[in-house]
Write an enzyme that holds these catalytic residues in place. Sequence first.
Site, short mmCIF file in Angstrom:
data_model
loop_
_atom_site.label_atom_id
_atom_site.label_comp_id
_atom_site.label_asym_id
_atom_site.label_seq_id
_atom_site.Cartn_x
_atom_site.Cartn_y
_atom_site.Cartn_z
N LYS A 43 1.02 -1.35 -0.15
CA LYS A 43 -0.02 0.13 -0.33
C LYS A 43 0.96 1.54 -0.35
O LYS A 43 2.20 1.11 -0.14
CB LYS A 43 -0.78 0.34 1.15
CG LYS A 43 0.07 0.21 2.24
CD LYS A 43 -1.16 0.21 4.05
CE LYS A 43 -0.65 -0.19 4.77
NZ LYS A 43 -1.49 0.11 6.26
N TYR A 271 15.28 31.94 4.61
CA TYR A 271 13.83 32.22 5.12
C TYR A 271 14.44 32.78 6.92
O TYR A 271 14.63 31.67 7.24
CB TYR A 271 12.46 31.69 4.70
CG TYR A 271 12.13 31.85 3.31
CD1 TYR A 271 12.49 33.20 2.97
CD2 TYR A 271 12.28 30.61 2.97
CE1 TYR A 271 11.34 32.84 1.44
CE2 TYR A 271 10.95 30.59 1.60
CZ TYR A 271 11.36 31.69 1.16
OH TYR A 271 10.89 31.40 -0.26
#
Length: 375
Positions: A43, A271
């Site tokens: 999965k 940043y």
Amino acid sequence: MIKENDLLLTRPSWITVNLDAIKQNAQTMLKYTGAKRLIGVVKANAYGHGDLAVSEALYEVGVHDFAVATIDEGVTLRQSFINKDVRIILLGVQDVSQVSVMVSNQLEPAVGTLKWLQEAVSMIPAGENLALQLAVDTGMGRMGVNSESELKRLYEFINANDKLLLSGVFTHFATADDGNQNYYHSQVQKFNKWVQAVGIPRKFWHLANSGSALWHTREIDTNTIRVGSVLYGFNPGAPLLSLPMALKPALTLKSKIGSVHQLQAGESVSYGATYTAQVPQWVATLPIGYADGYLRRMTGMKVLVDGHIEHVIGRVTMDQIVITLAHQYPVGQEVTLIGRDGDEEITIEDFAHYADTIPHEIVTIFGSRLPRVYE
């Protein structure tokens, strides 16, 4: 299938998947547990490793049973194995309105309510049948029957309807990979008591998830194991539990230096200007960021350049990170973010520990902008 030497890396950050490692891990687990059958959990794109490539590799070593979470995952897998004898189990709760899709693609849904079965029977085309997995909730609390009497009703309903076929019965353990053994044992006892009382033959049982297969193999029936994380070579119990045997990591994450420059004392990067150079130092920019799954909180994490440790500095941005350099390196220099370089290694467990999460989240969060290259 992408091969490394064929890949045009227009943005050189990528994941390499060692398929031989996955095959070897499957064989290791079969030998360790004494199991006769392995259900490979593929999965979430085989935990980020690539569901089709992984499933095909496992098929080559005798794994013919796979488990996914969604109908879409199951349909994709069935199309890959359309002419082969492969069973595909749906582990999650499925919409009963999609029964015809499950029938036509030979998908085996996990079922935990009589109402779901009653509705499903009316939707199965004449002459067709639906194979089912009975989900038993012994303590996970997500889905499945949660009493012996309820299990008996579902089992009897299935046996009374020729459109329904029992293919398996299972439970999922909540604490197989941590230290809560009392809870684990209570789940085992419930499953054994209920399933035996109802009379479901042992050939249908599959209990052993990766944690159970690793640390509880003498406590439960392991004729069939249903495993995911161990196939990919990482420890599902990290950092609490150590692996009882060696597994081979299948995933490597790498990038290449996109630019190099020297920071002067007092200059900052990224940043917020959260990192400021105290002395002149070389730094490099890599084309990978949180949009790729390299989490924003990985500032300060180690990386490997030319066999030695460097670190991420400044804030991780959407598309780029900045790393320290011991000295100037050329553009195009390879950098290892997960994997081995020389004598140094960064494991998935290391990465997850730094991110304060589990390895499963790390491998499944790496996005589609990172090509998967198969060895």
